[in-house]
Scaffold this active site. Structure first.
Site, PDB file in Angstrom:
ATOM      1  N   VAL A   1       0.929  -1.394  -0.011  1.00 24.31           N
ATOM      2  CA  VAL A   1       0.152  -0.168   0.100  1.00 24.31           C
ATOM      3  C   VAL A   1       0.825   1.241   0.098  1.00 24.31           C
ATOM      4  O   VAL A   1       0.221   2.229  -0.232  1.00 24.31           O
ATOM      5  CB  VAL A   1      -1.066  -0.059   1.346  1.00 24.31           C
ATOM      6  CG1 VAL A   1      -1.869  -1.117   1.077  1.00 24.31           C
ATOM      7  CG2 VAL A   1      -0.254   0.173   2.641  1.00 24.31           C
TER       8      VAL A   1
ATOM      9  N   ASN B   1      -6.906  -0.990   5.980  1.00 23.62           N
ATOM     10  CA  ASN B   1      -6.495  -1.622   7.298  1.00 23.62           C
ATOM     11  C   ASN B   1      -5.180  -1.880   7.567  1.00 23.62           C
ATOM     12  O   ASN B   1      -4.555  -1.589   8.482  1.00 23.62           O
ATOM     13  CB  ASN B   1      -7.323  -2.957   7.754  1.00 23.62           C
ATOM     14  CG  ASN B   1      -6.662  -3.861   8.455  1.00 23.62           C
ATOM     15  OD1 ASN B   1      -6.771  -3.359   9.835  1.00 23.62           O
ATOM     16  ND2 ASN B   1      -6.056  -4.785   8.219  1.00 23.62           N
TER      17      ASN B   1
ATOM     18  N   SER C   1      -6.843   3.963  15.600  1.00 23.24           N
ATOM     19  CA  SER C   1      -6.445   3.352  16.781  1.00 23.24           C
ATOM     20  C   SER C   1      -6.858   4.334  17.924  1.00 23.24           C
ATOM     21  O   SER C   1      -7.274   5.556  17.688  1.00 23.24           O
ATOM     22  CB  SER C   1      -4.984   3.150  17.154  1.00 23.24           C
ATOM     23  OG  SER C   1      -4.500   3.106  18.151  1.00 23.24           O
TER      24      SER C   1
ATOM     25  N   TYR D   1       3.439   6.196  15.474  1.00 22.92           N
ATOM     26  CA  TYR D   1       1.928   5.456  15.240  1.00 22.92           C
ATOM     27  C   TYR D   1       0.924   6.444  15.733  1.00 22.92           C
ATOM     28  O   TYR D   1      -0.329   6.622  14.818  1.00 22.92           O
ATOM     29  CB  TYR D   1       2.042   4.243  15.982  1.00 22.92           C
ATOM     30  CG  TYR D   1       0.981   3.361  16.048  1.00 22.92           C
ATOM     31  CD1 TYR D   1       0.871   2.388  14.850  1.00 22.92           C
ATOM     32  CD2 TYR D   1      -0.131   3.458  17.191  1.00 22.92           C
ATOM     33  CE1 TYR D   1      -0.394   1.630  14.790  1.00 22.92           C
ATOM     34  CE2 TYR D   1      -1.326   2.650  16.783  1.00 22.92           C
ATOM     35  CZ  TYR D   1      -1.122   1.419  15.705  1.00 22.92           C
ATOM     36  OH  TYR D   1      -2.441   0.688  15.753  1.00 22.92           O
ATOM     37  N   ALA D   2       0.929   7.259  16.781  1.00 23.49           N
ATOM     38  CA  ALA D   2      -0.095   7.985  16.947  1.00 23.49           C
ATOM     39  C   ALA D   2      -0.329   9.303  16.099  1.00 23.49           C
ATOM     40  O   ALA D   2      -1.324   9.624  15.725  1.00 23.49           O
ATOM     41  CB  ALA D   2       0.092   8.661  18.454  1.00 23.49           C
ATOM     42  N   ALA D   3       0.827   9.653  15.659  1.00 24.05           N
ATOM     43  CA  ALA D   3       0.606  10.595  14.592  1.00 24.05           C
ATOM     44  C   ALA D   3       0.052   9.993  13.431  1.00 24.05           C
ATOM     45  O   ALA D   3      -0.817  10.912  12.871  1.00 24.05           O
ATOM     46  CB  ALA D   3       2.155  11.177  13.956  1.00 24.05           C
TER      47      ALA D   3
ATOM     48  N   LYS E   1      -2.193   7.829  13.227  1.00 23.49           N
ATOM     49  CA  LYS E   1      -3.495   7.479  13.450  1.00 23.49           C
ATOM     50  C   LYS E   1      -4.405   8.822  13.648  1.00 23.49           C
ATOM     51  O   LYS E   1      -5.653   8.859  13.366  1.00 23.49           O
ATOM     52  CB  LYS E   1      -3.677   6.414  14.645  1.00 23.49           C
ATOM     53  CG  LYS E   1      -2.970   5.011  14.533  1.00 23.49           C
ATOM     54  CD  LYS E   1      -3.604   4.530  13.173  1.00 23.49           C
ATOM     55  CE  LYS E   1      -3.187   2.892  13.322  1.00 23.49           C
ATOM     56  NZ  LYS E   1      -3.814   2.174  11.920  1.00 23.49           N
TER      57      LYS E   1
ATOM     58  N   ILE F   1      -5.405  -4.903  20.561  1.00 24.96           N
ATOM     59  CA  ILE F   1      -6.237  -6.345  19.952  1.00 24.96           C
ATOM     60  C   ILE F   1      -5.220  -7.380  19.949  1.00 24.96           C
ATOM     61  O   ILE F   1      -4.017  -7.033  19.351  1.00 24.96           O
ATOM     62  CB  ILE F   1      -6.990  -6.235  18.874  1.00 24.96           C
ATOM     63  CG1 ILE F   1      -7.854  -4.952  18.737  1.00 24.96           C
ATOM     64  CG2 ILE F   1      -7.625  -7.388  18.116  1.00 24.96           C
ATOM     65  CD1 ILE F   1      -9.279  -5.121  19.433  1.00 24.96           C
TER      66      ILE F   1
HETATM   67  P1  NDP Z   1      -0.782  -7.261  11.818  1.00 20.32           P
HETATM   68  O1  NDP Z   1       0.447  -7.126  11.780  1.00 20.32           O
HETATM   69  O2  NDP Z   1      -1.539  -8.461  12.540  1.00 20.32           O
HETATM   70  O3  NDP Z   1      -1.471  -7.645  10.155  1.00 20.32           O
HETATM   71  C1  NDP Z   1      -1.014  -6.349   9.577  1.00 20.32           C
HETATM   72  C2  NDP Z   1      -1.554  -6.653   8.072  1.00 20.32           C
HETATM   73  O4  NDP Z   1      -1.171  -5.276   7.169  1.00 20.32           O
HETATM   74  C3  NDP Z   1      -0.890  -7.946   7.410  1.00 20.32           C
HETATM   75  O5  NDP Z   1      -2.036  -8.402   6.678  1.00 20.32           O
HETATM   76  C4  NDP Z   1       0.300  -7.383   6.629  1.00 20.32           C
HETATM   77  O6  NDP Z   1       0.472  -8.240   5.522  1.00 20.32           O
HETATM   78  C5  NDP Z   1      -0.435  -5.963   6.093  1.00 20.32           C
HETATM   79  N1  NDP Z   1       0.382  -5.096   5.738  1.00 20.32           N
HETATM   80  C6  NDP Z   1       1.458  -4.381   6.416  1.00 20.32           C
HETATM   81  N2  NDP Z   1       2.315  -3.548   5.605  1.00 20.32           N
HETATM   82  C7  NDP Z   1       1.573  -3.207   4.549  1.00 20.32           C
HETATM   83  C8  NDP Z   1       1.978  -3.112   3.396  1.00 20.32           C
HETATM   84  N3  NDP Z   1       3.000  -1.963   3.216  1.00 20.32           N
HETATM   85  N4  NDP Z   1       1.194  -2.992   2.195  1.00 20.32           N
HETATM   86  C9  NDP Z   1       0.257  -4.067   2.352  1.00 20.32           C
HETATM   87  N5  NDP Z   1      -0.302  -4.697   3.345  1.00 20.32           N
HETATM   88  C10 NDP Z   1       0.499  -4.694   4.445  1.00 20.32           C
HETATM   89  O7  NDP Z   1      -1.827  -5.868  12.295  1.00 20.32           O
HETATM   90  P2  NDP Z   1      -3.010  -6.022  13.203  1.00 20.32           P
HETATM   91  O8  NDP Z   1      -4.161  -6.801  12.390  1.00 20.32           O
HETATM   92  O9  NDP Z   1      -2.662  -5.771  14.597  1.00 20.32           O
HETATM   93  O10 NDP Z   1      -3.381  -4.340  12.748  1.00 20.32           O
HETATM   94  C11 NDP Z   1      -4.383  -4.094  11.645  1.00 20.32           C
HETATM   95  C12 NDP Z   1      -4.757  -2.605  11.678  1.00 20.32           C
HETATM   96  O11 NDP Z   1      -5.424  -2.442  12.957  1.00 20.32           O
HETATM   97  C13 NDP Z   1      -3.488  -1.593  11.674  1.00 20.32           C
HETATM   98  O12 NDP Z   1      -3.982  -0.494  10.925  1.00 20.32           O
HETATM   99  C14 NDP Z   1      -3.220  -1.428  13.123  1.00 20.32           C
HETATM  100  O13 NDP Z   1      -2.692   0.087  13.465  1.00 20.32           O
HETATM  101  C15 NDP Z   1      -4.787  -1.302  13.534  1.00 20.32           C
HETATM  102  N6  NDP Z   1      -4.765  -1.470  14.825  1.00 20.32           N
HETATM  103  C16 NDP Z   1      -4.324  -2.621  15.647  1.00 20.32           C
HETATM  104  C17 NDP Z   1      -4.607  -2.626  16.992  1.00 20.32           C
HETATM  105  C18 NDP Z   1      -4.007  -3.923  17.669  1.00 20.32           C
HETATM  106  O14 NDP Z   1      -4.026  -3.804  19.002  1.00 20.32           O
HETATM  107  N7  NDP Z   1      -3.633  -4.974  17.134  1.00 20.32           N
HETATM  108  C19 NDP Z   1      -5.052  -1.721  17.652  1.00 20.32           C
HETATM  109  C20 NDP Z   1      -5.608  -0.658  17.012  1.00 20.32           C
HETATM  110  C21 NDP Z   1      -5.411  -0.506  15.722  1.00 20.32           C
HETATM  111  P3  NDP Z   1       2.097  -8.334   4.996  1.00 20.32           P
HETATM  112  O15 NDP Z   1       2.883  -7.977   6.012  1.00 20.32           O
HETATM  113  O16 NDP Z   1       2.215  -9.402   4.197  1.00 20.32           O
HETATM  114  O17 NDP Z   1       1.942  -7.253   3.903  1.00 20.32           O
END
Ligand code: NDP
Length: 257
Positions: free
Chosen positions: A71, A97, A149, A162-164, A166, A195
């Site tokens: 992305v 996401n 977040s 991260y906070a910046a 979000k 989470i």
């Molecule tokens: P995970 O690390 O479990 O999953 C992240 C996902 O994003 C993976 O599928 C990863 O796949 C993909 N990803 C990361 N970088 C890229 C990129 N450059 N291009 C395409 N895909 C990408 O994260 P979470 O499920 O915990 O988090 C998901 C979202 O929720 C995030 O935005 C996070 O900030 C937000 N969030 C999470 C919280 C938590 O406590 N877990 C709390 C609040 C918000 P791959 O590496 O293969 O690209």
């Protein structure tokens, strides 16, 4: 009131794109959207993870495909959106996401740390949202759900970049909601607290930190990816047609404490 004509939570016939849909919260949201009738396209960088996640959804009788994309790269993003439209003719629901975190004290953050977090979490959201919005404007229909977040609204040590990012997501959610409302496009954000996912599992292993997090949460537990499933289905559905520009906290009560 004709009860049979009330807006539905079902997503039959809708096409959804979930970035970062291979793991964690993204995967749980993809499962939920598929379970409610949408065809879901999941996108991320690692092809093996995408294949495994899509197979788990289709193996249970639901509709899912995948596209590999980073992305942070504008060409990748355009190719991803073109691929969805080429295969399905439309894009109804975008769950923006994909995200990452690098937690460090302010004085230790390298420029590269800042760039990686902001490029993924904020520039990535912008690039994907822009490409999707062009199609949704043509359709005169769309639901964009940005994953923010609690740290977009509250402060916490070691979360500078991260906070910046979000906080930026919260603001662009409101701007897009204003701009896209005339085209029947709703733009909202979901702001979870902690989470349990691959992103947080190591961080949550510290016992004192874990206790502090649970103590900050009214519902007295850390969230699970499934906790975000219902909120995303709601915002993606016609049941949320009159909601736009909203930041929905999915935080076990953290921010109300
Ligand atoms: P995970 O690390 O479990 O999953 C992240 C996902 O994003 C993976 O599928 C990863 O796949 C993909 N990803 C990361 N970088 C890229 C990129 N450059 N291009 C395409 N895909 C990408 O994260 P979470 O499920 O915990 O988090 C998901 C979202 O929720 C995030 O935005 C996070 O900030 C937000 N969030 C999470 C919280 C938590 O406590 N877990 C709390 C609040 C918000 P791959 O590496 O293969 O690209």
């Amino acid at each position: 009131m004709d009860i049979s004509r009330l807006p539905s939570f079902r997503l039959d016939g809708k096409v959804a794109l979930v970035t970062g849909g291979s793991k964690g919260i993204g995967f749980a949201m993809a499962c939920a959207l598929a379970a409610h009738g949408a065809h879901v396209v999941i996108a991320s960088r690692n092809m093996a993870d995408l294949q495994k996640a899509a197979a788990e959804i289709t193996g249970q009788g639901f509709s899912c495909s995948w596209v590999q994309a980073d992305v942070t790269d504008k060409e990748n993003v355009q190719r991803m959106v073109d691929c969805v439209i080429g295969q399905h003719g439309r894009l109804d629901i975008l769950v923006n996401n994909a995200g990452m975190n690098i937690r460090k004290p302010l004085i230790d953050i390298e420029e590269d740390d800042w760039d990686r977090v902001l490029n993924t979490n904020l520039k990535g959201i912008f690039l994907v949202g822009q490409a999707a919005a062009k199609q949704m404007i043509k359709q005169q229909y769309g639901k964009i759900i940005n994953i923010s977040s609690i740290f977009g609204g509250v402060g916490m040590p070691f979360q500078t970049s991260y906070a910046a990012s979000k906080g930026g997501i919260n603001q662009l959610t409101k701007v897009w909601a204003n701009e896209l409302a005339p085209y029947n496009i709703n733009v909202n954000a979901i702001a979870p607290a902690y989470i349990r996912t691959p992103m947080t599992s190591a961080w949550l292993q510290d016992e004192e930190r874990y206790r502090n997090i649970v103590n900050s949460t009214m519902l007295n537990r850390v969230g699970e990816p499934e906790d975000v499933a219902g909120p995303v289905v709601f915002l993606a559905s016609d049941a949320a047609n009159y909601i736009t520009g909203h930041i929905l906290y999915v935080d076990g009560g953290w921010t109300a404490k």
